[in-house]
Design a protein around this motif. Structure first.
Motif, PDB file in Angstrom:
ATOM      1  N   PRO A  65       0.844  -1.205   0.000  1.00  0.00           N
ATOM      2  CA  PRO A  65       0.000   0.000   0.000  1.00  0.00           C
ATOM      3  C   PRO A  65       0.872   1.245   0.000  1.00  0.00           C
ATOM      4  O   PRO A  65       1.927   1.273   0.628  1.00  0.00           O
ATOM      5  N   GLN A  66       0.418   2.245  -0.732  1.00  0.00           N
ATOM      6  CA  GLN A  66       1.176   3.505  -0.760  1.00  0.00           C
ATOM      7  C   GLN A  66       0.210   4.686  -0.804  1.00  0.00           C
ATOM      8  O   GLN A  66      -0.794   4.649  -1.501  1.00  0.00           O
ATOM      9  N   GLY A  67       0.532   5.730  -0.003  1.00  0.00           N
ATOM     10  CA  GLY A  67      -0.263   6.952  -0.019  1.00  0.00           C
ATOM     11  C   GLY A  67       0.528   8.039  -0.724  1.00  0.00           C
ATOM     12  O   GLY A  67       0.729   8.011  -1.943  1.00  0.00           O
ATOM     13  N   ASN A  69       3.695   8.631  -0.260  1.00  0.00           N
ATOM     14  CA  ASN A  69       5.107   8.216  -0.382  1.00  0.00           C
ATOM     15  C   ASN A  69       6.053   9.212   0.296  1.00  0.00           C
ATOM     16  O   ASN A  69       7.132   9.480  -0.216  1.00  0.00           O
ATOM     17  N   LEU A  72       9.427   7.904   5.981  1.00  0.00           N
ATOM     18  CA  LEU A  72      10.878   8.078   6.132  1.00  0.00           C
ATOM     19  C   LEU A  72      11.601   6.774   6.488  1.00  0.00           C
ATOM     20  O   LEU A  72      12.765   6.802   6.860  1.00  0.00           O
ATOM     21  N   LEU A 131       1.830  18.189  10.198  1.00  0.00           N
ATOM     22  CA  LEU A 131       3.250  17.845  10.035  1.00  0.00           C
ATOM     23  C   LEU A 131       3.767  18.422   8.730  1.00  0.00           C
ATOM     24  O   LEU A 131       2.990  18.789   7.857  1.00  0.00           O
ATOM     25  N   ALA A 133       4.977  17.359   6.101  1.00  0.00           N
ATOM     26  CA  ALA A 133       4.642  16.734   4.815  1.00  0.00           C
ATOM     27  C   ALA A 133       3.145  16.816   4.525  1.00  0.00           C
ATOM     28  O   ALA A 133       2.648  16.121   3.626  1.00  0.00           O
ATOM     29  N   CYS A 137       1.297  14.048   2.197  1.00  0.00           N
ATOM     30  CA  CYS A 137       0.997  12.769   2.847  1.00  0.00           C
ATOM     31  C   CYS A 137      -0.518  12.561   2.910  1.00  0.00           C
ATOM     32  O   CYS A 137      -1.295  13.518   2.855  1.00  0.00           O
ATOM     33  N   GLY A 140      -4.403   7.746   4.845  1.00  0.00           N
ATOM     34  CA  GLY A 140      -4.072   6.319   4.940  1.00  0.00           C
ATOM     35  C   GLY A 140      -2.655   6.109   5.451  1.00  0.00           C
ATOM     36  O   GLY A 140      -2.412   5.272   6.323  1.00  0.00           O
ATOM     37  N   ASN A 142      -0.925   8.337   7.166  1.00  0.00           N
ATOM     38  CA  ASN A 142      -0.905   8.845   8.544  1.00  0.00           C
ATOM     39  C   ASN A 142      -1.389   7.759   9.504  1.00  0.00           C
ATOM     40  O   ASN A 142      -0.826   7.567  10.585  1.00  0.00           O
ATOM     41  N   ALA A 144      -1.515   4.432   8.851  1.00  0.00           N
ATOM     42  CA  ALA A 144      -0.667   3.234   8.804  1.00  0.00           C
ATOM     43  C   ALA A 144       0.617   3.420   9.605  1.00  0.00           C
ATOM     44  O   ALA A 144       1.221   2.453  10.062  1.00  0.00           O
ATOM     45  N   THR A 145       1.062   4.697   9.762  1.00  0.00           N
ATOM     46  CA  THR A 145       2.276   4.942  10.546  1.00  0.00           C
ATOM     47  C   THR A 145       1.959   5.520  11.929  1.00  0.00           C
ATOM     48  O   THR A 145       2.868   5.875  12.670  1.00  0.00           O
ATOM     49  N   GLY A 199       0.818  -1.105   6.735  1.00  0.00           N
ATOM     50  CA  GLY A 199       0.410  -1.846   5.546  1.00  0.00           C
ATOM     51  C   GLY A 199       0.734  -3.328   5.599  1.00  0.00           C
ATOM     52  O   GLY A 199       0.624  -4.019   4.590  1.00  0.00           O
ATOM     53  N   HIS A 381       9.850  17.053  18.685  1.00  0.00           N
ATOM     54  CA  HIS A 381       8.670  17.387  19.468  1.00  0.00           C
ATOM     55  C   HIS A 381       8.988  17.142  20.948  1.00  0.00           C
ATOM     56  O   HIS A 381       8.586  16.112  21.514  1.00  0.00           O
ATOM     57  N   GLU A 427       7.567   8.034  15.897  1.00  0.00           N
ATOM     58  CA  GLU A 427       6.412   8.349  15.058  1.00  0.00           C
ATOM     59  C   GLU A 427       6.582   7.949  13.599  1.00  0.00           C
ATOM     60  O   GLU A 427       5.587   7.878  12.872  1.00  0.00           O
TER      61      GLU A 427
HETATM   62  C1  LIG Z   1       9.308  16.719   5.452  1.00  0.00           C
HETATM   63  C2  LIG Z   1       8.698  15.602   6.224  1.00  0.00           C
HETATM   64  C3  LIG Z   1       8.268  15.810   7.527  1.00  0.00           C
HETATM   65  C4  LIG Z   1       7.654  14.778   8.254  1.00  0.00           C
HETATM   66  N1  LIG Z   1       7.227  15.027   9.533  1.00  0.00           N
HETATM   67  C5  LIG Z   1       6.600  14.044  10.211  1.00  0.00           C
HETATM   68  C6  LIG Z   1       6.106  14.297  11.524  1.00  0.00           C
HETATM   69  O1  LIG Z   1       6.242  15.387  12.076  1.00  0.00           O
HETATM   70  N2  LIG Z   1       5.454  13.300  12.153  1.00  0.00           N
HETATM   71  C7  LIG Z   1       5.274  12.065  11.569  1.00  0.00           C
HETATM   72  O2  LIG Z   1       4.668  11.195  12.192  1.00  0.00           O
HETATM   73  N3  LIG Z   1       5.766  11.793  10.341  1.00  0.00           N
HETATM   74  C8  LIG Z   1       6.406  12.746   9.647  1.00  0.00           C
HETATM   75  N4  LIG Z   1       6.894  12.486   8.395  1.00  0.00           N
HETATM   76  C9  LIG Z   1       6.786  11.132   7.835  1.00  0.00           C
HETATM   77  C10 LIG Z   1       5.568  10.934   6.895  1.00  0.00           C
HETATM   78  O3  LIG Z   1       5.126  12.109   6.320  1.00  0.00           O
HETATM   79  C11 LIG Z   1       4.431  10.327   7.654  1.00  0.00           C
HETATM   80  O4  LIG Z   1       4.845   9.039   8.072  1.00  0.00           O
HETATM   81  C12 LIG Z   1       3.125  10.178   6.864  1.00  0.00           C
HETATM   82  O5  LIG Z   1       2.146   9.773   7.794  1.00  0.00           O
HETATM   83  C13 LIG Z   1       3.192   9.173   5.733  1.00  0.00           C
HETATM   84  O6  LIG Z   1       2.034   9.325   4.898  1.00  0.00           O
HETATM   85  P1  LIG Z   1       2.082   8.900   3.371  1.00  0.00           P
HETATM   86  O7  LIG Z   1       0.701   9.008   2.833  1.00  0.00           O
HETATM   87  O8  LIG Z   1       3.121   9.643   2.641  1.00  0.00           O
HETATM   88  O9  LIG Z   1       2.476   7.363   3.508  1.00  0.00           O
HETATM   89  P2  LIG Z   1       3.473   6.510   2.599  1.00  0.00           P
HETATM   90  O10 LIG Z   1       4.852   7.034   2.691  1.00  0.00           O
HETATM   91  O11 LIG Z   1       2.904   6.321   1.266  1.00  0.00           O
HETATM   92  O12 LIG Z   1       3.401   5.119   3.389  1.00  0.00           O
HETATM   93  C14 LIG Z   1       3.903   5.005   4.706  1.00  0.00           C
HETATM   94  C15 LIG Z   1       3.574   3.590   5.238  1.00  0.00           C
HETATM   95  O13 LIG Z   1       2.164   3.442   5.354  1.00  0.00           O
HETATM   96  C16 LIG Z   1       1.693   2.377   4.530  1.00  0.00           C
HETATM   97  N5  LIG Z   1       0.424   2.823   3.947  1.00  0.00           N
HETATM   98  C17 LIG Z   1       0.191   3.967   3.248  1.00  0.00           C
HETATM   99  N6  LIG Z   1      -1.119   4.059   2.955  1.00  0.00           N
HETATM  100  C18 LIG Z   1      -1.717   2.976   3.476  1.00  0.00           C
HETATM  101  C19 LIG Z   1      -3.065   2.521   3.511  1.00  0.00           C
HETATM  102  N7  LIG Z   1      -4.058   3.207   2.958  1.00  0.00           N
HETATM  103  N8  LIG Z   1      -3.340   1.347   4.129  1.00  0.00           N
HETATM  104  C20 LIG Z   1      -2.349   0.627   4.708  1.00  0.00           C
HETATM  105  N9  LIG Z   1      -1.062   1.017   4.707  1.00  0.00           N
HETATM  106  C21 LIG Z   1      -0.756   2.176   4.106  1.00  0.00           C
HETATM  107  C22 LIG Z   1       2.801   2.119   3.517  1.00  0.00           C
HETATM  108  O14 LIG Z   1       2.793   0.780   3.059  1.00  0.00           O
HETATM  109  C23 LIG Z   1       4.033   2.459   4.332  1.00  0.00           C
HETATM  110  O15 LIG Z   1       4.383   1.364   5.130  1.00  0.00           O
HETATM  111  C24 LIG Z   1       7.510  13.490   7.658  1.00  0.00           C
HETATM  112  C25 LIG Z   1       7.948  13.277   6.351  1.00  0.00           C
HETATM  113  C26 LIG Z   1       8.544  14.310   5.628  1.00  0.00           C
HETATM  114  C27 LIG Z   1       8.981  14.034   4.228  1.00  0.00           C
END
Ligand SMILES: Cc1cc2nc3c(=O)[nH]c(=O)nc-3n(C[C@H](O)[C@H](O)[C@H](O)COP(=O)(O)OP(=O)(O)OC[C@H]3O[C@@H](n4cnc5c(N)ncnc54)[C@H](O)[C@@H]3O)c2cc1C
Length: 472
Positions: A65-67, A69, A72, A131, A133, A137, A140, A142, A144-145, A199, A381, A427
């Motif tokens: 699964p990818q949202g 992307n 980190l 956050l 991103a 982001c 989904g 948010n 999943a992580t 995921g 934080h 996180e």
């Molecule tokens: C500049 C920057 C700042 C950031 N600051 C923070 C912060 O302050 N706090 C924080 O917690 N994170 C932070 N992050 C990390 C990231 O943004 C978060 O983890 C965000 O929640 C990921 O969302 P995404 O949609 O990009 O997920 P993706 O990167 O696409 O996926 C992340 C994970 O979730 C899974 N996934 C995605 N969508 C689904 C779905 N629908 N169902 C099941 N699994 C799924 C993927 O398989 C993967 O394992 C930051 C990242 C960047 C680049």
């Protein structure tokens, strides 16, 4: 079996990408992980997600699964076998409904976080996850992580902000769990199991999120400190003086702010003279439900007393929304400056606040002894005890030289995190980055239960293989 043909029949010809079109999805945000995918599949509805996962389960095709992307830890990146399907949720991006009496909203997994915040604001409510991103982001990702961000101190992370989930299981069944209930003690908490599972257990397709009242007023300040101990003392004062109104306390090493100003010259540090050259700064924020005047008075008392006590050496209080944004922008630009400056070794750690100074000072010294001349890139934080404790090469280190030592650096930092009762992932999650380190720091009984849950919900092991857990 022609998988591409079968998948195109489910989601439409143009929504299955392969070859060069799929490649951008197979590289993570930091460009640390590169894989190969059989295809990127972009369904637009939960039924289509279910059909795709059912098909993959029948044919033993791994599903990633990818949202947005933006993760980190390499969690959304396939391995290089070219056998996995990246299931992009980006087209499931509808706000299904907002219930202002119940203070909830139902949104699909591919909604971008910023769009969800805006939809809540349009309805006169706050969705507080925030956050850096947030423009890319997705909800989904948010979920999943179990994402955190800058307002966890007041509102909690994604688990605390979610009431219900809709999930496609690893067998391709749909769990209709979109409940807007604040109390529901009817057995095991599957919602909290899927949140944070990265995921590896199923695909989250929609969620019922909790909404909050919009604050009437916000006060923001940038505070300057000569030691981390002073910053921690200020956090205690802010908690005591502001109570639940305290919404943000973001710690930043002075060197991080210097990197931001160097990489983005349009930004500037609002201090001059010695205050512009201190080792630690923090963004402090209070949100108030009463009035601007009430907020301001309370804020100025707490900051003023800390200055008188010599805890805060200097402070800039934002006089306008634009100034407040500029202060937050400094904080949010740190990861972007870090990306421009070169690859660093990142640690997203959680430490009891009471042991934070001991951890930072001790680990800084131990790293300098082992890797003389490295740079510490420390921010995070503080209010949640969550630091991004990153290590970058100094001028005397050649490109790539420090990265060659990354396993030793991880081990040194994570061993110290463990020694002070902390966690190696606060996180960002585990993904592939921390998968191999997990068994070293987690209770063996806990690890065994996690493996049993994975085997029960995904017996074929098709959901995001190679992430979080090493296969049995
Ligand atoms: C500049 C920057 C700042 C950031 N600051 C923070 C912060 O302050 N706090 C924080 O917690 N994170 C932070 N992050 C990390 C990231 O943004 C978060 O983890 C965000 O929640 C990921 O969302 P995404 O949609 O990009 O997920 P993706 O990167 O696409 O996926 C992340 C994970 O979730 C899974 N996934 C995605 N969508 C689904 C779905 N629908 N169902 C099941 N699994 C799924 C993927 O398989 C993967 O394992 C930051 C990242 C960047 C680049």
């Amino acid at each position: 079996m022609d998988h591409l043909k079968a998948l195109r029949a489910m989601v439409g010809e143009s929504q299955v990408l392969a070859g060069a079109d799929a490649q951008p999805y197979a590289v993570d945000w930091r460009e640390r992980y590169r894989g190969q995918a059989l295809a990127v599949v972009r369904p637009a509805a939960t039924d289509e997600v279910a059909a795709v996962v059912r098909y993959c389960a029948q044919h033993g095709v791994p599903v990633i699964p990818q949202g947005g992307n933006t993760g980190l830890c390499g969690g959304a990146t396939p391995d290089d076998s070219g056998t996995a399907v990246i299931l992009s949720l980006q087209r499931l991006n509808r706000v299904r409904g907002i219930d202002t009496d119940n203070d909830t909203m139902d949104v699909e997994a591919g909604c971008v976080l910023q769009a969800v915040q805006q939809a809540a604001r349009d309805a006169g409510r706050l969705f507080p996850l925030s956050l850096a991103a947030e423009g890319s982001c997705t909800i989904g990702g948010n979920l999943a992580t179990n994402a955190g961000g800058t307002q966890v101190l007041r509102y909690g992370n994604m688990r605390e902000l979610t009431l219900g989930l809709e999930v496609v299981t690893a067998q391709g069944d749909i769990w209709h769990g979109l409940r807007g209930l604040r109390k529901d003690n009817t057995g095991y908490d599957l919602r909290d199991l899927f949140i944070g599972s990265e995921g590896t257990l199923g695909v989250i397709t929609a969620a019922t999120l909790k909404l909050h009242p919009l604050p009437v007023a916000r006060c923001t300040a940038l505070l300057a400190f000569d030691s981390i101990e002073s910053a921690i003392a200020m956090l205690g004062r802010a908690r005591a003086g502001m109570g639940a109104s305290l919404t943000g306390f973001e710690l930043m090493a002075g060197s991080c702010l210097k990197d931001v100003v160097r990489c983005f010259p349009q930004q500037r540090l609002p201090f001059e003279g010695p205050s512009a050259d201190l080792p630690w700064y923090a963004v402090l924020e209070l949100s108030d439900s009463e009035s601007e005047a009430h907020a301001r008075e309370r804020f100025e008392v707490v900051v003023g007393e800390a200055i008188e006590a010599g805890i805060v050496l200097d402070a800039v209080i934002a006089e306008s929304v634009a100034q407040s944004h500029a202060l937050w922008h400094l904080r949010e630009s740190i990861p972007l400056a870090e990306k421009q400056t070169g690859k660093s070794i990142k640690h997203d750690v959680s430490i009891p606040v009471s042991r934070m100074a001991e951890f930072v000072l001790g680990t800084n010294a131990a790293l300098q002894a082992a890797f003389p001349g490295i740079r510490h890139v420390i921010f995070g934080h503080l209010g949640d005890g969550n630091l991004h404790y990153n290590v970058a090469r100094g001028p005397e280190w050649a490109e790539g030289q420090l990265l060659a030592c990354q396993d030793q650096v991880y081990a040194l930092v994570h061993d110290r995190v463990n020694a002070v009762g902390g966690s190696i992932s606060a996180e960002h999650g585990v993904g592939q980055l921390k998968r191999d380190a997990l068994p070293r720091y987690k209770d063996p009984v806990e690890m065994a239960m996690m493996h049993r849950i994975k085997a029960a919900l995904d017996p074929q092991g098709i959901m995001n293989p190679g992430k979080v857990l090493v296969a049995d």
